[in-house]
Design a protein around this motif. Structure first.
Motif, PDB file in Angstrom:
ATOM      1  N   LEU A  27       0.834  -1.197   0.000  1.00  0.00           N
ATOM      2  CA  LEU A  27       0.000   0.000   0.000  1.00  0.00           C
ATOM      3  C   LEU A  27       0.872   1.251   0.000  1.00  0.00           C
ATOM      4  O   LEU A  27       0.648   2.187  -0.774  1.00  0.00           O
ATOM      5  CB  LEU A  27      -0.947   0.006   1.205  1.00  0.00           C
ATOM      6  N   LYS A  28       1.899   1.279   0.844  1.00  0.00           N
ATOM      7  CA  LYS A  28       2.819   2.423   0.890  1.00  0.00           C
ATOM      8  C   LYS A  28       3.572   2.556  -0.433  1.00  0.00           C
ATOM      9  O   LYS A  28       3.791   3.668  -0.927  1.00  0.00           O
ATOM     10  CB  LYS A  28       3.803   2.264   2.057  1.00  0.00           C
ATOM     11  N   LEU A  29       3.951   1.444  -1.017  1.00  0.00           N
ATOM     12  CA  LEU A  29       4.634   1.458  -2.306  1.00  0.00           C
ATOM     13  C   LEU A  29       3.732   2.067  -3.382  1.00  0.00           C
ATOM     14  O   LEU A  29       4.163   2.918  -4.164  1.00  0.00           O
ATOM     15  CB  LEU A  29       5.041   0.032  -2.689  1.00  0.00           C
ATOM     16  N   ALA A  30       2.462   1.674  -3.401  1.00  0.00           N
ATOM     17  CA  ALA A  30       1.502   2.206  -4.372  1.00  0.00           C
ATOM     18  C   ALA A  30       1.252   3.698  -4.135  1.00  0.00           C
ATOM     19  O   ALA A  30       1.208   4.494  -5.088  1.00  0.00           O
ATOM     20  CB  ALA A  30       0.199   1.429  -4.305  1.00  0.00           C
ATOM     21  N   GLU A  31       1.100   4.091  -2.869  1.00  0.00           N
ATOM     22  CA  GLU A  31       0.873   5.498  -2.551  1.00  0.00           C
ATOM     23  C   GLU A  31       2.047   6.361  -2.996  1.00  0.00           C
ATOM     24  O   GLU A  31       1.857   7.424  -3.593  1.00  0.00           O
ATOM     25  CB  GLU A  31       0.659   5.679  -1.042  1.00  0.00           C
ATOM     26  N   THR A  32       3.249   5.910  -2.710  1.00  0.00           N
ATOM     27  CA  THR A  32       4.446   6.656  -3.085  1.00  0.00           C
ATOM     28  C   THR A  32       4.546   6.789  -4.606  1.00  0.00           C
ATOM     29  O   THR A  32       4.853   7.860  -5.131  1.00  0.00           O
ATOM     30  CB  THR A  32       5.701   5.955  -2.527  1.00  0.00           C
ATOM     31  N   THR A  33       4.260   5.708  -5.307  1.00  0.00           N
ATOM     32  CA  THR A  33       4.303   5.728  -6.766  1.00  0.00           C
ATOM     33  C   THR A  33       3.272   6.700  -7.327  1.00  0.00           C
ATOM     34  O   THR A  33       3.584   7.507  -8.218  1.00  0.00           O
ATOM     35  CB  THR A  33       4.059   4.316  -7.331  1.00  0.00           C
ATOM     36  N   CYS A  34       2.053   6.661  -6.801  1.00  0.00           N
ATOM     37  CA  CYS A  34       0.991   7.564  -7.279  1.00  0.00           C
ATOM     38  C   CYS A  34       1.324   9.019  -6.986  1.00  0.00           C
ATOM     39  O   CYS A  34       1.109   9.900  -7.830  1.00  0.00           O
ATOM     40  CB  CYS A  34      -0.350   7.190  -6.664  1.00  0.00           C
ATOM     41  N   GLU A  35       1.848   9.295  -5.802  1.00  0.00           N
ATOM     42  CA  GLU A  35       2.237  10.666  -5.462  1.00  0.00           C
ATOM     43  C   GLU A  35       3.302  11.184  -6.421  1.00  0.00           C
ATOM     44  O   GLU A  35       3.225  12.322  -6.894  1.00  0.00           O
ATOM     45  CB  GLU A  35       2.746  10.730  -4.024  1.00  0.00           C
ATOM     46  N   ASN A  36       4.289  10.365  -6.716  1.00  0.00           N
ATOM     47  CA  ASN A  36       5.341  10.762  -7.651  1.00  0.00           C
ATOM     48  C   ASN A  36       4.786  10.993  -9.055  1.00  0.00           C
ATOM     49  O   ASN A  36       5.144  11.962  -9.728  1.00  0.00           O
ATOM     50  CB  ASN A  36       6.456   9.718  -7.699  1.00  0.00           C
ATOM     51  N   LEU A  37       3.916  10.113  -9.493  1.00  0.00           N
ATOM     52  CA  LEU A  37       3.324  10.233 -10.819  1.00  0.00           C
ATOM     53  C   LEU A  37       2.474  11.498 -10.932  1.00  0.00           C
ATOM     54  O   LEU A  37       2.582  12.245 -11.909  1.00  0.00           O
ATOM     55  CB  LEU A  37       2.488   8.992 -11.138  1.00  0.00           C
ATOM     56  N   LEU A  38       1.645  11.751  -9.929  1.00  0.00           N
ATOM     57  CA  LEU A  38       0.816  12.956  -9.939  1.00  0.00           C
ATOM     58  C   LEU A  38       1.663  14.226  -9.928  1.00  0.00           C
ATOM     59  O   LEU A  38       1.351  15.202 -10.621  1.00  0.00           O
ATOM     60  CB  LEU A  38      -0.158  12.952  -8.763  1.00  0.00           C
ATOM     61  N   ALA A  39       2.738  14.224  -9.157  1.00  0.00           N
ATOM     62  CA  ALA A  39       3.638  15.384  -9.118  1.00  0.00           C
ATOM     63  C   ALA A  39       4.258  15.622 -10.489  1.00  0.00           C
ATOM     64  O   ALA A  39       4.367  16.770 -10.944  1.00  0.00           O
ATOM     65  CB  ALA A  39       4.719  15.178  -8.065  1.00  0.00           C
ATOM     66  N   LEU A  40       4.629  14.549 -11.185  1.00  0.00           N
ATOM     67  CA  LEU A  40       5.220  14.684 -12.523  1.00  0.00           C
ATOM     68  C   LEU A  40       4.189  15.146 -13.552  1.00  0.00           C
ATOM     69  O   LEU A  40       4.513  15.896 -14.469  1.00  0.00           O
ATOM     70  CB  LEU A  40       5.851  13.358 -12.958  1.00  0.00           C
ATOM     71  N   ILE A  41       2.948  14.701 -13.402  1.00  0.00           N
ATOM     72  CA  ILE A  41       1.883  15.137 -14.320  1.00  0.00           C
ATOM     73  C   ILE A  41       1.603  16.626 -14.124  1.00  0.00           C
ATOM     74  O   ILE A  41       1.445  17.369 -15.094  1.00  0.00           O
ATOM     75  CB  ILE A  41       0.597  14.299 -14.099  1.00  0.00           C
ATOM     76  N   GLN A  42       1.565  17.064 -12.866  1.00  0.00           N
ATOM     77  CA  GLN A  42       1.285  18.462 -12.574  1.00  0.00           C
ATOM     78  C   GLN A  42       2.442  19.376 -12.933  1.00  0.00           C
ATOM     79  O   GLN A  42       2.243  20.548 -13.246  1.00  0.00           O
ATOM     80  CB  GLN A  42       0.923  18.629 -11.092  1.00  0.00           C
ATOM     81  N   ASN A  43       3.647  18.865 -12.902  1.00  0.00           N
ATOM     82  CA  ASN A  43       4.832  19.650 -13.228  1.00  0.00           C
ATOM     83  C   ASN A  43       5.785  18.799 -14.059  1.00  0.00           C
ATOM     84  O   ASN A  43       6.694  18.178 -13.520  1.00  0.00           O
ATOM     85  CB  ASN A  43       5.516  20.143 -11.947  1.00  0.00           C
ATOM     86  N   PRO A  44       5.593  18.774 -15.391  1.00  0.00           N
ATOM     87  CA  PRO A  44       6.423  17.921 -16.257  1.00  0.00           C
ATOM     88  C   PRO A  44       7.916  18.241 -16.198  1.00  0.00           C
ATOM     89  O   PRO A  44       8.743  17.400 -16.546  1.00  0.00           O
ATOM     90  CB  PRO A  44       5.875  18.188 -17.657  1.00  0.00           C
ATOM     91  N   ASN A  45       8.282  19.445 -15.760  1.00  0.00           N
ATOM     92  CA  ASN A  45       9.703  19.817 -15.683  1.00  0.00           C
ATOM     93  C   ASN A  45      10.371  19.343 -14.399  1.00  0.00           C
ATOM     94  O   ASN A  45      11.570  19.482 -14.233  1.00  0.00           O
ATOM     95  CB  ASN A  45       9.858  21.339 -15.809  1.00  0.00           C
ATOM     96  N   ALA A  47      12.101  16.988 -11.840  1.00  0.00           N
ATOM     97  CA  ALA A  47      12.982  15.820 -11.991  1.00  0.00           C
ATOM     98  C   ALA A  47      12.358  14.624 -11.260  1.00  0.00           C
ATOM     99  O   ALA A  47      11.940  14.733 -10.114  1.00  0.00           O
ATOM    100  CB  ALA A  47      14.357  16.120 -11.422  1.00  0.00           C
ATOM    101  N   ALA A  48      12.292  13.510 -11.940  1.00  0.00           N
ATOM    102  CA  ALA A  48      11.754  12.281 -11.331  1.00  0.00           C
ATOM    103  C   ALA A  48      12.715  11.801 -10.247  1.00  0.00           C
ATOM    104  O   ALA A  48      13.930  11.872 -10.419  1.00  0.00           O
ATOM    105  CB  ALA A  48      11.571  11.205 -12.386  1.00  0.00           C
ATOM    106  N   PRO A  49      12.186  11.334  -9.118  1.00  0.00           N
ATOM    107  CA  PRO A  49      13.060  10.813  -8.066  1.00  0.00           C
ATOM    108  C   PRO A  49      13.866   9.620  -8.575  1.00  0.00           C
ATOM    109  O   PRO A  49      13.340   8.762  -9.267  1.00  0.00           O
ATOM    110  CB  PRO A  49      12.111  10.385  -6.955  1.00  0.00           C
ATOM    111  N   LYS A  50      15.137   9.598  -8.254  1.00  0.00           N
ATOM    112  CA  LYS A  50      16.000   8.506  -8.694  1.00  0.00           C
ATOM    113  C   LYS A  50      15.745   7.235  -7.891  1.00  0.00           C
ATOM    114  O   LYS A  50      15.720   6.149  -8.419  1.00  0.00           O
ATOM    115  CB  LYS A  50      17.472   8.900  -8.556  1.00  0.00           C
ATOM    116  N   GLN A  51      15.543   7.408  -6.593  1.00  0.00           N
ATOM    117  CA  GLN A  51      15.353   6.244  -5.737  1.00  0.00           C
ATOM    118  C   GLN A  51      14.601   6.671  -4.484  1.00  0.00           C
ATOM    119  O   GLN A  51      14.870   7.728  -3.917  1.00  0.00           O
ATOM    120  CB  GLN A  51      16.701   5.653  -5.332  1.00  0.00           C
ATOM    121  N   GLN A  52      13.663   5.843  -4.066  1.00  0.00           N
ATOM    122  CA  GLN A  52      12.972   6.049  -2.796  1.00  0.00           C
ATOM    123  C   GLN A  52      12.884   4.704  -2.101  1.00  0.00           C
ATOM    124  O   GLN A  52      12.643   3.685  -2.739  1.00  0.00           O
ATOM    125  CB  GLN A  52      11.569   6.617  -3.020  1.00  0.00           C
TER     126      GLN A  52
END
Length: 64
Positions: A27-45, A47-52
């Motif tokens: 669940l935490k893995l899915a939440e973290t992934t979704c948060e990162n994806l949403l942040a990238l969608i809202q701000n395409p510029n 930088a994607a996290p390298k590792q979490q």
């Protein structure tokens, strides 16, 4: 010899001997992934996290 599984599947609890396993918080893995994806969608510029790191824990059963 010691044997350890990963993902703490249901099968690991029903083997003989019962299989120790590393469990991850999916669940935490899915939440973290979704948060990162949403942040990238809202701000395409952005930088994607390298590792979490998502915590895991060892469930000791009969094979450790």
């Amino acid at each position: 010899m010691k044997l350890i599984g990963f993902d703490d599947t249901l099968l690991s609890r029903h083997t003989s001997p019962k299989l120790s396993s590393v469990a991850q918080d999916t669940l935490k893995l899915a939440e973290t992934t979704c948060e990162n994806l949403l942040a990238l969608i809202q701000n395409p510029n952005l930088a994607a996290p390298k590792q979490q790191l998502v915590p895991v824990h060892l469930i000791e059963r009969e094979t450790t």
